[in-house]
Design a protein around this motif. Structure first.
Motif, mmCIF file in Angstrom:
data_model
loop_
_atom_site.group_PDB
_atom_site.id
_atom_site.type_symbol
_atom_site.label_atom_id
_atom_site.label_comp_id
_atom_site.label_asym_id
_atom_site.label_seq_id
_atom_site.Cartn_x
_atom_site.Cartn_y
_atom_site.Cartn_z
ATOM 1 N N VAL A 127 0.846 -1.208 0.000
ATOM 2 C CA VAL A 127 0.000 0.000 0.000
ATOM 3 C C VAL A 127 0.875 1.249 0.000
ATOM 4 C CG1 VAL A 127 -1.720 1.307 1.293
ATOM 5 C CG2 VAL A 127 -1.891 -1.189 1.165
ATOM 6 N N GLU A 128 1.930 1.229 0.777
ATOM 7 C CA GLU A 128 2.850 2.370 0.805
ATOM 8 C C GLU A 128 3.510 2.575 -0.559
ATOM 9 O OE1 GLU A 128 5.506 1.375 3.927
ATOM 10 O OE2 GLU A 128 4.138 2.010 5.557
ATOM 11 N N ALA A 129 3.865 1.475 -1.203
ATOM 12 C CA ALA A 129 4.477 1.575 -2.533
ATOM 13 C C ALA A 129 3.488 2.153 -3.539
ATOM 14 C CB ALA A 129 4.950 0.202 -2.987
ATOM 15 N N PHE A 130 2.216 1.735 -3.453
ATOM 16 C CA PHE A 130 1.193 2.262 -4.362
ATOM 17 C C PHE A 130 1.013 3.766 -4.141
ATOM 18 C CE2 PHE A 130 -3.154 3.405 -5.448
ATOM 19 C CZ PHE A 130 -3.263 2.901 -6.740
ATOM 20 N N SER A 131 0.964 4.206 -2.876
ATOM 21 C CA SER A 131 0.791 5.634 -2.569
ATOM 22 C C SER A 131 1.979 6.439 -3.075
ATOM 23 C CB SER A 131 0.627 5.833 -1.065
ATOM 24 O OG SER A 131 -0.504 5.158 -0.587
ATOM 25 N N HIS A 162 3.250 9.655 -10.141
ATOM 26 C CA HIS A 162 2.461 9.621 -11.381
ATOM 27 C C HIS A 162 0.980 9.594 -10.996
ATOM 28 C CE1 HIS A 162 6.119 8.732 -13.646
ATOM 29 N NE2 HIS A 162 6.394 7.826 -12.731
ATOM 30 N N PRO A 163 0.342 10.777 -10.894
ATOM 31 C CA PRO A 163 -1.063 10.839 -10.461
ATOM 32 C C PRO A 163 -2.001 9.980 -11.294
ATOM 33 C CG PRO A 163 -0.073 13.016 -10.486
ATOM 34 C CD PRO A 163 0.916 12.113 -11.128
ATOM 35 N N SER A 164 -1.688 9.819 -12.564
ATOM 36 C CA SER A 164 -2.525 8.981 -13.421
ATOM 37 C C SER A 164 -1.716 7.759 -13.840
ATOM 38 C CB SER A 164 -2.985 9.747 -14.667
ATOM 39 O OG SER A 164 -3.681 8.886 -15.553
ATOM 40 N N PRO A 212 5.137 5.410 -16.964
ATOM 41 C CA PRO A 212 6.145 4.878 -17.893
ATOM 42 C C PRO A 212 6.224 3.366 -17.810
ATOM 43 C CG PRO A 212 7.023 6.743 -16.652
ATOM 44 C CD PRO A 212 5.710 6.374 -16.015
ATOM 45 N N ASP A 213 6.492 2.736 -18.934
ATOM 46 C CA ASP A 213 6.597 1.282 -19.040
ATOM 47 C C ASP A 213 5.351 0.593 -18.500
ATOM 48 O OD1 ASP A 213 7.460 -1.227 -19.594
ATOM 49 O OD2 ASP A 213 9.142 -1.232 -18.204
#
Length: 332
Positions: A232-236, A242-244, A249-250
């Motif tokens: 979850v921390e990595a996703f945030s 990258h807001p969208s 990238p990639d």
């Protein structure tokens, strides 16, 4: 007496000839005055348009680069000429391709018809292509509902050829040519001069750990499962950079991680299994096909999205940049 008549005859013939010449010269002047300047300009414009159309259709066509998928080889707004004779031009715009002198080779920058393009019909295609050629790519009537040009043609580099297998691991391509026992990193091909293009990357290798954890958090949340706190921390963190996620990238590697997690949750789902295996095993390029990839590797929709492309769909080889003036030069 006979000599006298001969002399008179010669004088008479000379006089009549001169008179006829003068009348003809007066007639030409009269006709030139009668000419309509509008028709003259129209005829000259029509002739010039036909010459431009013939050159663009059968020899060299002008294109404008619409996106950054080939940075730094080609920049947005670059205008280029494409050699259409080398692979064979189309007899008429959009149909009846003539066999060329050569086939596309590994490392060449090529123009081809997008496999995802949906034509609006043969008449529209012909009109669109003719206007595009006559105006040296300045006029593009093929636009979507938002007024943006629809990508009928793509420009990429032929990285794979018939008989190759290609796979992508964290944005880096690996090639296994026909008959080879081992995978070869694309950079090794470049060092040997087989693929001369410098690849541009937008993300570092260390960021892929973030991609992997963020993809896991997304999939677990979608299935109403509890993800790890670190995921979850990595996703945030990724979402703050990258807001969208649509502009991430990639996207190919991110989707690969998503399918990998989905497969661990739903190993019975055939569609998910096929998508996961496709990313794992890569692509096979049949004979007579090529695998196009953008030089700006992390910001390019190419063969990794839609697969190999038939050589018959390749319209030409990128030749030179002619605009802007400070970028004039050969395309390699």
């Amino acid at each position: 007496m006979t000599k006298y008549f001969d002399k008179v005859q010669r004088i008479t013939e000379c006089f009549l000839t001169r008179r006829k010449i003068k009348k003809y010269e007066k007639y030409k002047k009269y006709k030139s005055k009668k000419k309509n300047p509008i028709l003259d300009w129209g005829g000259a414009f029509l002739w010039a348009a036909m010459v431009v159309l013939l050159i663009n259709q059968y020899f060299f066509q002008a294109y404008q680069i619409p996106s950054g998928s080939m940075i730094n080889t080609l920049l947005v707004g670059d205008r280029i000429f494409v050699n259409k004779m080398i692979y064979g031009p189309e007899l008429i715009p959009g149909a009846m391709k003539i066999p060329g002198l050569f086939k596309p080779q590994r490392g060449e920058v090529i123009i081809f018809e997008s496999p995802t393009y949906l034509s609006r019909g043969p008449i529209f295609t012909i009109v669109h292509r003719i206007l595009h050629m006559l105006t040296l790519s300045l006029v593009d009537i093929d636009r979507d509902q938002h007024g943006e040009p629809r990508a009928q043609f793509l420009i990429k580099r032929a990285v794979g050829v018939g008989g190759d297998r290609i796979r992508s691991i964290e944005g880096n391509l690996y090639i296994r040519p026909a008959g080879a026992e081992h995978w070869i990193a694309e950079r090794d091909f470049r060092q040997k001069g087989r693929t001369p293009a410098p690849v541009r990357r937008l993300i570092s290798e260390s960021e892929y750990a973030l991609y992997r954890r963020a993809a896991a958090a997304m999939v677990y949340a979608f299935h109403n499962l509890t993800p790890l706190t670190s995921d979850v921390e990595a996703f945030s963190r990724l979402n703050s950079i990258h807001p969208s996620l649509k502009t991430l990238p990639d996207q190919i590697t991110f989707n690969k991680y998503r399918f990998m997690v989905e497969y661990s949750i739903q190993p019975h789902n055939q569609v998910i299994r096929q998508n996961y295996r496709k990313h794992e095993t890569g692509w096979f390029i049949p004979e007579g096909w090529i695998f196009p990839v953008g030089d700006n590797r992390d910001n390019s929709k190419d063969g990794r999205n839609f697969g190999p492309v038939r050589s018959e769909k390749v319209l030409g080889k990128a030749l030179i940049k002619y605009w802007p003036l400070n970028r004039i030069g050969a395309i390699r």
